[in-house]
Design a protein around this motif. Structure first.
Motif, mmCIF file in Angstrom:
data_model
loop_
_atom_site.group_PDB
_atom_site.id
_atom_site.type_symbol
_atom_site.label_atom_id
_atom_site.label_comp_id
_atom_site.label_asym_id
_atom_site.label_seq_id
_atom_site.Cartn_x
_atom_site.Cartn_y
_atom_site.Cartn_z
ATOM 1 N N THR A 63 -1.450 2.727 38.277
ATOM 2 C CA THR A 63 -1.053 1.745 37.272
ATOM 3 C C THR A 63 -0.275 0.608 37.920
ATOM 4 O OG1 THR A 63 -0.991 3.401 35.510
ATOM 5 C CG2 THR A 63 0.247 1.383 35.142
ATOM 6 N N GLY A 64 0.674 0.967 38.776
ATOM 7 C CA GLY A 64 1.430 -0.059 39.478
ATOM 8 C C GLY A 64 0.545 -0.939 40.336
ATOM 9 N N ALA A 65 -0.410 -0.330 41.033
ATOM 10 C CA ALA A 65 -1.314 -1.107 41.874
ATOM 11 C C ALA A 65 -2.123 -2.091 41.037
ATOM 12 C CB ALA A 65 -2.246 -0.171 42.644
ATOM 13 N N ASN A 66 -2.671 -1.618 39.931
ATOM 14 C CA ASN A 66 -3.502 -2.492 39.097
ATOM 15 C C ASN A 66 -2.702 -3.639 38.486
ATOM 16 O OD1 ASN A 66 -5.932 -1.170 39.498
ATOM 17 N ND2 ASN A 66 -5.696 0.161 37.728
ATOM 18 N N VAL A 67 -1.533 -3.332 37.971
ATOM 19 C CA VAL A 67 -0.744 -4.369 37.307
ATOM 20 C C VAL A 67 -0.272 -5.414 38.318
ATOM 21 C CG1 VAL A 67 1.390 -4.831 36.050
ATOM 22 C CG2 VAL A 67 -0.065 -2.917 35.368
ATOM 23 N N ALA A 84 -15.044 -2.282 28.630
ATOM 24 C CA ALA A 84 -14.387 -1.520 27.569
ATOM 25 C C ALA A 84 -14.041 -0.094 28.007
ATOM 26 C CB ALA A 84 -15.290 -1.478 26.340
ATOM 27 N N GLU A 85 -14.818 0.463 28.971
ATOM 28 C CA GLU A 85 -14.557 1.837 29.408
ATOM 29 C C GLU A 85 -13.473 1.918 30.484
ATOM 30 O OE1 GLU A 85 -18.929 1.058 28.690
ATOM 31 O OE2 GLU A 85 -17.409 0.253 30.060
ATOM 32 N N SER A 86 -13.040 0.788 30.998
ATOM 33 C CA SER A 86 -12.233 0.790 32.216
ATOM 34 C C SER A 86 -10.863 1.419 32.020
ATOM 35 C CB SER A 86 -12.059 -0.636 32.732
ATOM 36 O OG SER A 86 -11.204 -1.379 31.883
ATOM 37 N N HIS A 87 -10.307 1.867 33.131
ATOM 38 C CA HIS A 87 -8.945 2.398 33.150
ATOM 39 C C HIS A 87 -7.952 1.332 32.715
ATOM 40 C CE1 HIS A 87 -6.932 6.075 34.510
ATOM 41 N NE2 HIS A 87 -5.892 5.315 34.803
ATOM 42 N N MET A 88 -8.191 0.095 33.116
ATOM 43 C CA MET A 88 -7.300 -1.003 32.751
ATOM 44 C C MET A 88 -7.175 -1.130 31.243
ATOM 45 S SD MET A 88 -5.879 -2.872 35.207
ATOM 46 C CE MET A 88 -5.791 -4.549 34.587
ATOM 47 N N VAL A 89 -8.244 -0.905 30.529
ATOM 48 C CA VAL A 89 -8.244 -1.062 29.071
ATOM 49 C C VAL A 89 -7.709 0.187 28.378
ATOM 50 C CG1 VAL A 89 -9.739 -1.340 27.049
ATOM 51 C CG2 VAL A 89 -10.106 -2.760 29.078
ATOM 52 N N ASN A 90 -8.099 1.361 28.873
ATOM 53 C CA ASN A 90 -7.857 2.594 28.115
ATOM 54 C C ASN A 90 -6.708 3.466 28.595
ATOM 55 O OD1 ASN A 90 -10.125 2.516 26.172
ATOM 56 N ND2 ASN A 90 -11.361 2.510 28.030
ATOM 57 N N ASP A 91 -6.297 3.328 29.836
ATOM 58 C CA ASP A 91 -5.391 4.326 30.391
ATOM 59 C C ASP A 91 -4.154 3.756 31.069
ATOM 60 O OD1 ASP A 91 -6.860 7.020 30.046
ATOM 61 O OD2 ASP A 91 -8.405 5.690 30.827
ATOM 62 N N GLU A 92 -3.876 2.486 30.872
ATOM 63 C CA GLU A 92 -2.657 1.909 31.437
ATOM 64 C C GLU A 92 -1.604 1.660 30.373
ATOM 65 O OE1 GLU A 92 -2.864 2.284 34.366
ATOM 66 O OE2 GLU A 92 -4.354 1.165 35.478
ATOM 67 N N SER A 93 -1.794 2.245 29.179
ATOM 68 C CA SER A 93 -0.889 2.038 28.052
ATOM 69 C C SER A 93 -0.659 0.528 27.870
ATOM 70 C CB SER A 93 0.427 2.792 28.281
ATOM 71 O OG SER A 93 1.291 2.657 27.171
ATOM 72 N N THR A 94 0.594 0.121 27.729
ATOM 73 C CA THR A 94 0.893 -1.306 27.567
ATOM 74 C C THR A 94 1.404 -1.930 28.867
ATOM 75 O OG1 THR A 94 3.134 -0.777 26.822
ATOM 76 C CG2 THR A 94 1.441 -1.041 25.124
ATOM 77 N N ALA A 95 1.205 -1.246 30.000
ATOM 78 C CA ALA A 95 1.725 -1.769 31.264
ATOM 79 C C ALA A 95 1.182 -3.167 31.598
ATOM 80 C CB ALA A 95 1.436 -0.799 32.402
ATOM 81 N N ARG A 227 6.400 -9.999 46.133
ATOM 82 C CA ARG A 227 7.464 -10.256 45.161
ATOM 83 C C ARG A 227 7.208 -9.534 43.846
ATOM 84 N NH1 ARG A 227 10.774 -14.195 47.093
ATOM 85 N NH2 ARG A 227 9.996 -15.307 48.929
ATOM 86 N N LEU A 228 5.958 -9.486 43.410
ATOM 87 C CA LEU A 228 5.636 -8.788 42.173
ATOM 88 C C LEU A 228 5.821 -7.285 42.315
ATOM 89 C CD1 LEU A 228 2.470 -10.829 41.159
ATOM 90 C CD2 LEU A 228 4.613 -10.712 39.865
ATOM 91 N N ARG A 229 5.536 -6.755 43.498
ATOM 92 C CA ARG A 229 5.758 -5.324 43.714
ATOM 93 C C ARG A 229 7.225 -4.966 43.486
ATOM 94 N NH1 ARG A 229 4.868 -2.380 49.526
ATOM 95 N NH2 ARG A 229 6.135 -4.181 50.136
ATOM 96 N N LYS A 230 8.121 -5.785 44.021
ATOM 97 C CA LYS A 230 9.544 -5.546 43.818
ATOM 98 C C LYS A 230 9.916 -5.717 42.352
ATOM 99 C CE LYS A 230 13.962 -5.092 44.712
ATOM 100 N NZ LYS A 230 14.551 -3.775 45.055
ATOM 101 N N ALA A 231 9.446 -6.804 41.727
ATOM 102 C CA ALA A 231 9.806 -7.086 40.338
ATOM 103 C C ALA A 231 9.264 -6.031 39.382
ATOM 104 C CB ALA A 231 9.279 -8.473 39.946
ATOM 105 N N SER A 232 8.208 -5.334 39.774
ATOM 106 C CA SER A 232 7.589 -4.319 38.925
ATOM 107 C C SER A 232 8.124 -2.915 39.177
ATOM 108 C CB SER A 232 6.071 -4.324 39.136
ATOM 109 O OG SER A 232 5.515 -5.586 38.828
ATOM 110 N N GLY A 233 9.112 -2.792 40.048
ATOM 111 C CA GLY A 233 9.676 -1.475 40.321
ATOM 112 C C GLY A 233 8.782 -0.594 41.160
#
Length: 341
Positions: A63-67, A84-95, A227-233
């Motif tokens: 999830t962190g990698a994708n976001v 529509a079937e992708s992990h990004m759509v269905n399994d990353e919650s609201t991340a 920078r985004l990696r740090k900002a995203s925890g």
């Protein structure tokens, strides 16, 4: 010990090489946050495999990698495009929305794969209005959530489409290793050479304790991703332990051997299922097998068999780097008993 099963390749244990790498890394003190020799060596190996401009940013999970990866491709007014079937759509919650701050538009697909023709309507519909999010990044799963793969040529075609539309290309490669092993290619052929800008590289599903990575192929994205990696925890302080596992996976092509073993176990499962008169619901092109099950038998099957209920008439079985022939035979025997075959 709990028996091996097919719920997910996330459920498997840790490859001995990854455990050995962790133990070896646990010596002395080294600089933190990636300024250590193991992370440096990992970067060198990634350039060997993905090309001289590639860089790697280990993260804690997929999830962190994708976001982080997709967010780096977008402006704040942009949207990502995924099937529509992708992990990004269905399994990353609201991340994606909460952490990444971007919406996702869904594209058409066939057996999990999209095409330029199926993507075009989303881009054609955007009229430049400030009232609508601009589609600016395409995210493809390789292999797909339905266990199919994109060939290098198919990926290159979507990469060319993205560039023609002013968009970028992200690959959700949680099972990229399985796709490459199935297609008999190196990692570069399915990423850099196909026009991808950034890749989420999966390690957890291929024998690591934890940890995936963002692999940046466009050097201009390296600083934003850092920078985004740090900002995203997602920045580990003791980076050497994340890097050591990934290095163990990428050195000596362990990634390929692990994935090829899982794929072969999936193939064996297909062969055994066919002796029961069962045909997978989708082509088996990586390590996932979708097995049709009559609706009345679904509850008993998932109670007794280590598989995941996918929908009302299908279960998913995912083979791992340590799946054995005995594991396959035990699953098939359970299915035969419940299906009266």
């Amino acid at each position: 010990m709990t028996a091996r099963g097919f719920l997910s390749d996330n459920a498997s244990g840790v490859h001995p090489a990854a455990l050995a790498a962790l133990a070896a890394a646990n010596e002395g003190h080294v600089p933190s946050y990636g300024a250590d020799p193991i992370t440096t060596r990992l970067g060198e190996r990634v350039r060997d495999l993905f090309g001289p401009d590639a860089s790697i940013f280990p993260v804690f999970n997929g999830t962190g990698a994708n976001v982080v990866a997709v967010q780096a491709l977008l402006q704040r007014w942009d949207a990502a495009v995924a099937t529509a079937e992708s992990h990004m759509v269905n399994d990353e919650s609201t991340a994606p929305q909460l952490i990444g701050g971007f919406p996702i538009l869904t594209a058409g697909s066939v057996a999990g794969r999209t095409t330029p023709e199926l993507l075009a309507p989303l881009f054609d519909a955007y009229d430049g209005s400030v009232h609508h999010a601009r589609p600016a990044a395409i995210s493809l799963a390789q292999s797909t959530e339905l266990g199919t793969t994109y060939t290098a040529a198919q990926l290159a075609g979507i990469g060319a489409f993205a560039r023609a539309r002013g968009a970028r290309l992200h690959l959700d490669g949680a099972r990229l290793a399985n796709a490459a092993a199935r297609l008999g290619t190196g990692l570069r052929a399915l990423t850099t050479d196909a026009g991808a800008d950034v890749v989420s590289f999966g390690g957890t599903k291929n024998g690591l304790l934890l940890g995936d990575a963002v692999i940046v192929l466009d050097p201009a994205l390296a600083d934003p991703v850092a920078r985004l990696r740090k900002a995203s925890g997602q920045l580990a302080s003791k980076m050497r332990f994340a890097s050591a596992q990934l290095l163990a996976l990428l050195e000596d092509d362990l990634w390929y051997r692990n994935a090829a073993h899982a794929n072969a176990a999936a193939d064996l499962l297909v062969a055994r299922l066919r002796t029961l008169g069962l045909e997978p619901a989708y082509p088996v092109e990586a390590n996932a097998v979708f097995i049709p099950v009559p609706a009345p038998a679904l509850a008993p099957v998932i109670t007794d068999a280590p598989v995941l209920a996918w929908d009302a008439t299908t279960v998913r079985a995912v083979a791992s780097f340590d799946t054995t022939e005995e594991d396959v035979d035990a699953l098939v025997a359970t299915l035969a008993r419940h299906l009266g075959r």
